[in-house]
Design a protein around this motif. Structure first.
Motif, mmCIF file in Angstrom:
data_model
loop_
_atom_site.group_PDB
_atom_site.id
_atom_site.type_symbol
_atom_site.label_atom_id
_atom_site.label_comp_id
_atom_site.label_asym_id
_atom_site.label_seq_id
_atom_site.Cartn_x
_atom_site.Cartn_y
_atom_site.Cartn_z
ATOM 1 N N SER A 1 130.025 77.763 56.778
ATOM 2 C CA SER A 1 130.527 79.077 56.366
ATOM 3 C C SER A 1 131.029 79.810 57.599
ATOM 4 C CB SER A 1 129.445 79.903 55.670
ATOM 5 O OG SER A 1 128.511 80.395 56.608
ATOM 6 N N ASP A 2 131.840 80.826 57.383
ATOM 7 C CA ASP A 2 132.329 81.628 58.503
ATOM 8 C C ASP A 2 131.198 82.407 59.163
ATOM 9 O OD1 ASP A 2 134.878 80.729 58.037
ATOM 10 O OD2 ASP A 2 135.525 82.504 56.924
ATOM 11 N N VAL A 3 130.202 82.801 58.392
ATOM 12 C CA VAL A 3 129.066 83.534 58.956
ATOM 13 C C VAL A 3 128.331 82.658 59.962
ATOM 14 C CG1 VAL A 3 126.829 84.572 58.447
ATOM 15 C CG2 VAL A 3 128.778 85.049 56.967
ATOM 16 N N ILE A 4 128.075 81.408 59.577
ATOM 17 C CA ILE A 4 127.410 80.488 60.505
ATOM 18 C C ILE A 4 128.302 80.216 61.708
ATOM 19 C CG2 ILE A 4 126.482 78.157 60.781
ATOM 20 C CD1 ILE A 4 125.681 78.251 57.836
ATOM 21 N N ALA A 5 129.597 80.073 61.485
ATOM 22 C CA ALA A 5 130.525 79.852 62.595
ATOM 23 C C ALA A 5 130.481 81.023 63.568
ATOM 24 C CB ALA A 5 131.936 79.650 62.058
ATOM 25 N N ALA A 6 130.391 82.240 63.049
ATOM 26 C CA ALA A 6 130.294 83.422 63.914
ATOM 27 C C ALA A 6 129.008 83.376 64.735
ATOM 28 C CB ALA A 6 130.343 84.694 63.074
ATOM 29 N N GLU A 7 127.924 82.909 64.124
ATOM 30 C CA GLU A 7 126.661 82.758 64.858
ATOM 31 C C GLU A 7 126.795 81.704 65.953
ATOM 32 O OE1 GLU A 7 123.862 83.906 60.972
ATOM 33 O OE2 GLU A 7 124.231 81.818 61.511
ATOM 34 N N GLY B 1 135.071 77.234 60.768
ATOM 35 C CA GLY B 1 134.189 77.645 59.685
ATOM 36 C C GLY B 1 134.730 77.249 58.324
ATOM 37 N N TYR B 2 134.153 77.863 57.289
ATOM 38 C CA TYR B 2 134.568 77.600 55.909
ATOM 39 C C TYR B 2 134.482 78.906 55.136
ATOM 40 C CZ TYR B 2 135.259 74.716 51.712
ATOM 41 O OH TYR B 2 135.782 74.135 50.572
ATOM 42 N N ASP B 3 135.480 79.200 54.338
ATOM 43 C CA ASP B 3 135.614 80.373 53.462
ATOM 44 C C ASP B 3 136.876 81.148 53.797
ATOM 45 O OD1 ASP B 3 133.257 79.898 52.053
ATOM 46 O OD2 ASP B 3 132.062 81.224 53.350
#
Length: 329
Positions: free
Chosen positions: A246-252, A272-274
């Protein structure tokens, strides 16, 4: 506050006639209809929606169960679902389950008591029997619930392949896949698992070993998440690319990579993904696999309304994904 009896008395008609006007049922002359509306306006009468729902046996409400409304993907999804539901004359009743079985079960009971016309579920924790026994139109997001319950999903496996192939095309030699595992017996039914399958397929075909990091979904502390990713990067110093589910995990991962002294994209490339809004707001801007969230939302509402109206709908509704390359790759 005026009641329906007050409207009927002043308009010189029966309560049944006023109800028929409100619910557009049975033959009512135009003269009578205009008279009732005039009196309603004069008295500032506001019809009770629940009473109207009982009369019509229809509430014009759709229950929406999602795991985390604060997550950017579910936030954008909810926005578009509400928009298209409103265009069809329906309102959403939002249930934020927090991936908690007890909480989700209580929400289902609440939706039943409120006589919703249908349910949209983005859930992944409850046993399918909880939904099969509802005897309501249901649409599922990213999870195969049953043969007769339509599913809307993006092509997760293709997304995994596209993301991983991009990293290999950038001369990365050891991409890793990072996701947030929710656990539970029903996790295997999630179509989002196709992202990992696509990654594994491309990496294996290229002659490399798949490497996975599963983050704990129960951990909410951002610093703790960051430290877990930093430990992973130190443990696998040869990892030169990350595909995040996910993009949230990618940001992390972007934040953790900086803390670990990894330059982006020189030392490590990230996708990421989304492709939610945060992807283009990060610095560096995040490459991502785009899910067509608005189009998926419109289809979900369309499937719901058609089921309510007794129409047949397709079971599998798979949407293509698109690779969006930005600065992190």
């Amino acid at each position: 506050m005026p009641k329906i009896e007050d409207v009927a008395k002043k308009a010189g008609v029966s309560v049944t006639t006023v109800s028929r006007v409100l619910n557009n049922r049975g033959y009512i002359s135009e003269k009578t209809r205009e008279n009732v509306y005039r009196v309603m306006k004069e008295l500032d009468y506001q019809p009770n929606e629940m009473a109207r729902a009982l009369f019509r046996r229809k509430s014009n409400m759709i229950g929406l169960i999602i795991p985390d409304v604060s997550h950017p993907f579910f936030s954008e999804l909810t926005y578009y679902l509400e928009y298209y539901a409103d265009k069809q004359g329906y309102k959403l009743l939002l249930c934020n389950s927090d991936r908690d079985i007890v909480k989700e079960s209580k929400y289902i009971d609440m939706l039943k008591k409120n006589k919703v016309d249908a349910i949209i579920t983005g859930s992944s924790v409850l046993d399918v029997e909880h939904y099969l026994n509802l005897n309501l139109p249901i649409v599922s997001l990213d999870r195969e619930v049953a043969d007769n319950i339509p599913v809307v999903s993006s092509d997760n496996e293709m997304g995994g392949r596209l993301a991983t192939q991009l990293l290999l095309d950038k001369k990365c030699r050891q991409p890793a896949f990072i996701y947030r595992g929710i656990g539970g017996p029903h996790h295997v039914a999630l179509l989002a698992n196709g992202r990992a399958q696509g990654y594994d397929e491309v990496v294996t075909q290229a002659g490399y070993d798949p490497i996975h990091l599963q983050l704990d979904a129960s951990v909410k502390d951002e610093q703790e998440i960051e430290q877990e990713i930093i430990r992973f990067l130190h443990e696998y110093p040869h990892v030169d690319a990350i595909f995040a589910s996910s993009d949230v995990i990618a940001a992390e991962v972007v934040q953790a990579s900086r803390q670990a002294g990894r330059r982006i994209p020189e030392d490590i490339r990230i996708i990421g993904y989304d492709d939610v809004k945060i992807a283009s707001l990060l610095s560096p801007r995040l490459s991502s696999v785009r899910q067509p969230i608005e189009e998926m939302s419109e289809r979900i509402i369309d499937l719901v309304v058609k089921q309510i109206n007794g129409e047949d709908v397709p079971n599998m509704n798979l949407f293509p994904v698109q690779l969006v390359e930005r600065e992190t790759t």
